[in-house]
Write a protein that holds these residues in place. Structure first.
Motif, PDB file in Angstrom:
ATOM      1  N   VAL A  13      -0.395  -6.334   4.820  1.00 20.76           N
ATOM      2  CA  VAL A  13       0.492  -5.686   5.796  1.00 20.76           C
ATOM      3  C   VAL A  13       1.903  -5.568   5.250  1.00 20.76           C
ATOM      4  O   VAL A  13       2.556  -4.515   5.360  1.00 20.76           O
ATOM      5  CB  VAL A  13       0.479  -6.473   7.129  1.00 20.76           C
ATOM      6  N   ILE A  14       2.409  -6.651   4.625  1.00 18.16           N
ATOM      7  CA  ILE A  14       3.764  -6.621   4.059  1.00 18.16           C
ATOM      8  C   ILE A  14       3.843  -5.616   2.911  1.00 18.16           C
ATOM      9  O   ILE A  14       4.805  -4.833   2.809  1.00 18.16           O
ATOM     10  CB  ILE A  14       4.161  -8.033   3.594  1.00 18.16           C
ATOM     11  N   ALA A  15       2.814  -5.636   2.063  1.00 21.28           N
ATOM     12  CA  ALA A  15       2.817  -4.706   0.920  1.00 21.28           C
ATOM     13  C   ALA A  15       2.807  -3.256   1.390  1.00 21.28           C
ATOM     14  O   ALA A  15       3.530  -2.406   0.851  1.00 21.28           O
ATOM     15  CB  ALA A  15       1.624  -4.994   0.018  1.00 21.28           C
ATOM     16  N   LEU A  16       1.967  -2.955   2.399  1.00 17.85           N
ATOM     17  CA  LEU A  16       1.909  -1.593   2.909  1.00 17.85           C
ATOM     18  C   LEU A  16       3.208  -1.219   3.610  1.00 17.85           C
ATOM     19  O   LEU A  16       3.695  -0.085   3.491  1.00 17.85           O
ATOM     20  CB  LEU A  16       0.719  -1.429   3.858  1.00 17.85           C
ATOM     21  N   ALA A  17       3.780  -2.137   4.362  1.00 12.17           N
ATOM     22  CA  ALA A  17       4.997  -1.840   5.110  1.00 12.17           C
ATOM     23  C   ALA A  17       6.180  -1.567   4.189  1.00 12.17           C
ATOM     24  O   ALA A  17       7.082  -0.784   4.512  1.00 12.17           O
ATOM     25  CB  ALA A  17       5.314  -2.989   6.059  1.00 12.17           C
ATOM     26  N   GLY A  56      -4.654   6.846   1.927  1.00 14.39           N
ATOM     27  CA  GLY A  56      -4.950   5.618   1.205  1.00 14.39           C
ATOM     28  C   GLY A  56      -4.359   4.392   1.885  1.00 14.39           C
ATOM     29  O   GLY A  56      -4.982   3.318   1.920  1.00 14.39           O
ATOM     30  N   ALA A  57      -3.167   4.551   2.457  1.00 11.66           N
ATOM     31  CA  ALA A  57      -2.555   3.427   3.172  1.00 11.66           C
ATOM     32  C   ALA A  57      -3.355   3.065   4.417  1.00 11.66           C
ATOM     33  O   ALA A  57      -3.553   1.891   4.742  1.00 11.66           O
ATOM     34  CB  ALA A  57      -1.117   3.788   3.551  1.00 11.66           C
ATOM     35  N   LEU A  61      -5.207  -0.398   5.139  1.00 15.50           N
ATOM     36  CA  LEU A  61      -4.924  -1.137   6.369  1.00 15.50           C
ATOM     37  C   LEU A  61      -6.194  -1.537   7.088  1.00 15.50           C
ATOM     38  O   LEU A  61      -6.335  -2.675   7.547  1.00 15.50           O
ATOM     39  CB  LEU A  61      -4.031  -0.285   7.279  1.00 15.50           C
ATOM     40  N   LEU A  62      -7.147  -0.581   7.151  1.00 13.65           N
ATOM     41  CA  LEU A  62      -8.399  -0.882   7.848  1.00 13.65           C
ATOM     42  C   LEU A  62      -9.263  -1.850   7.043  1.00 13.65           C
ATOM     43  O   LEU A  62      -9.862  -2.790   7.606  1.00 13.65           O
ATOM     44  CB  LEU A  62      -9.172   0.406   8.118  1.00 13.65           C
ATOM     45  N   ALA A  63      -9.382  -1.621   5.754  1.00 12.19           N
ATOM     46  CA  ALA A  63     -10.346  -2.373   4.953  1.00 12.19           C
ATOM     47  C   ALA A  63      -9.827  -3.739   4.540  1.00 12.19           C
ATOM     48  O   ALA A  63     -10.601  -4.710   4.462  1.00 12.19           O
ATOM     49  CB  ALA A  63     -10.720  -1.563   3.718  1.00 12.19           C
ATOM     50  N   PHE A  64      -8.508  -3.863   4.260  1.00 11.32           N
ATOM     51  CA  PHE A  64      -8.002  -5.107   3.699  1.00 11.32           C
ATOM     52  C   PHE A  64      -7.100  -5.879   4.657  1.00 11.32           C
ATOM     53  O   PHE A  64      -7.140  -7.106   4.698  1.00 11.32           O
ATOM     54  CB  PHE A  64      -7.255  -4.823   2.389  1.00 11.32           C
TER      55      PHE A  64
END
Length: 477
Positions: A13-17, A56-57, A61-64
């Motif tokens: 979550v932090i990496a994506l955000a 991809g994001a 988010l859904l998978a990981f």
């Protein structure tokens, strides 16, 4: 808190955000820079920013992050969309790499767009098949087999139509000719105005001839516009074997070089083939000018051959050579030159008649004439050769004189051209000098006529805003 980070989803979550916004900002700046420079790589990067990265994001988010099961419908849908976008991105990148900067004339530049589209469609179908097989665990082997069998059946049923299309695509790829080229193909000669998958459209001058691509691909044809350079309009003519070959060739070249369609920097050539046969080549801009150039040339050659006394096509008969015609002509111009009976008798032995075709140069610029001509019928146009073309300024009608500068021993500047079929009486300079010495009034009239034409030339140039220094041949009229 330790358990949250221990499971790992918090890190995702932090990496994506943090990572996704930073990546989008970096891509935006890069795309802006490439767009300003007109770089085609900006197009696939724009797709990456707008579609692939967000999809991809969402999948990550859904998978990981949320750790949804891989067999859940929403995960599979997002994975399918993401995979499809990746396929489009890869194809767009290959298209830019291969064709965006293709050099003119290279195989990448010549390849028809339809080939690229068909290849792209095939790769998309194969990619989707692999994607569905991987994400949805679908059995696509049977579908591919069915499509293959169906394609074979359709191909056999439409082999003639498909063969024409394939021939057209091969012609488009090879590009042995282009729009505007002149072809001599399958008995059809003309200019290419359209090329499509099925046929080539050729403008023949009497309509549009449609030649199937299969006909062109299965037979030889001539591209008359290649290689680039002057195109030669050729004519074969025959003279009597008694006519001196070198004098005939000089006539052939003189007439050919005067044809308006001839390229300015090129000169005509003539060759003697024996038995009175000659071959003339006139350099013109292209096949479009060839027929007009030959039409003008052959008509002018008819007049030129008879003025020289040569037997074009074995016939040297010229009605103007009959003594009665000359006697009638001298009687016609007698009032203009104030001729007495003894003057007519003298001129009958030295003067002769000449005839010129429409557009022929009767008297060029830059020479001192050695005779004087009187217009018997037709009309002569006096023109100046200036930068950018010719300017007409006067005409010589029936009874008027051409080449008065022979009497003043001055070079001509004006070009005298036959405006109609022109017949003139050619008088030797010595005879005209003798007439002027015994007739002051005639000398005054000739001088006034010469001054009038000079003034007409100057007035015409001034009216058009053309400086006298722009005249190509310097000198006096």
């Amino acid at each position: 808190m330790a358990e949250v980070f221990q499971d790992g989803w918090a890190w995702w979550v932090i990496a994506l955000a943090i990572g996704v916004p930073v990546l989008l900002v970096a891509l935006t700046e890069l795309i802006g820079s490439l767009t300003r420079r007109g770089n085609p790589i900006a197009r696939p990067l724009r797709m990456l920013r707008n579609w692939v990265v967000p999809a991809g994001a969402l999948l990550a988010l859904l998978a990981f992050a949320i750790q949804s099961p891989a067999d859940q419908v929403w995960v599979r849908v997002v994975a399918t969309v993401f995979g499809f976008l990746v396929i489009l991105l890869v194809l767009s990148s290959f298209n830019v790499a291969l064709f965006a900067n293709a050099e003119p004339g290279s195989w990448r530049d010549r390849i028809p767009t339809i080939f690229v589209e068909i290849a792209r469609l095939a790769l998309v179908v194969v990619g989707l098949a692999l994607l569905f097989s991987w994400v949805w665990e679908a059995d696509v082997g049977g579908l591919i087999t069915a499509l293959g069998v169906t394609s074979i059946v359709i191909g056999l049923a439409l082999q003639n139509a498909v063969g024409g299309v394939i021939s057209g695509l091969l012609l488009l790829f090879e590009q042995p000719f282009k729009i505007g080229d002149w072809l001599d193909a399958a008995g059809v000669k003309g200019r290419v105005v359209e090329v499509n998958w099925r046929a080539v459209h050729i403008e023949t001058g009497s309509g549009i001839q449609i030649v199937p691509n299969s006909t062109l691909s299965g037979a030889s044809f001539t591209n008359m516009s290649e290689p680039e350079g002057p195109y030669s309009a050729t004519a074969e003519v025959t003279f009597a074997t008694d006519d001196p070959p070198h004098e005939v060739m000089a006539l052939l070249i003189d007439v050919a070089d005067a044809v308006p369609m001839r390229l300015p920097e090129q000169h005509a050539t003539a060759a003697y083939s024996g038995n009175g046969k000659y071959r003339v080549s006139i350099p013109v801009a292209g096949p479009a000018d060839a027929s007009r150039a030959l039409s003008v040339y052959l008509s002018w050659l008819w007049y030129g051959a008879r003025r020289r006394g040569f037997a074009l096509d074995g016939d040297a008969t010229d009605p103007l050579a009959e003594p009665q015609r000359l006697s009638e002509a001298l009687a016609t111009i007698a009032p203009t030159l104030q001729l007495r009976e003894e003057d007519v008798e003298l001129l009958r032995t030295s003067a002769h008649l000449e005839r010129y075709g429409i557009g022929e140069v009767v008297l060029p610029a830059g020479i001192i004439p050695d005779d004087v001509r009187i217009v018997l019928s037709g009309r002569a146009v006096l023109t100046l050769d200036v930068d950018g073309g010719r300017v007409d300024f006067a005409t010589s009608e029936k009874g008027e004189m051409i080449g008065q500068t022979a009497l003043t021993r001055e070079r001509t500047q004006a070009i005298t051209v036959a405006g109609d079929i022109l017949t003139v009486v050619v008088l030797p300079l010595a005879a005209v000098d003798e007439l002027i010495r015994s007739r002051p009034r005639l000398a005054r009239e000739i001088g006034e006529s010469l001054d009038l034409k000079r003034q007409l030339a100057l007035d015409t140039l001034a009216g058009l805003g053309i400086e006298r220094s722009r005249i190509v041949q310097p000198g006096k009229l």
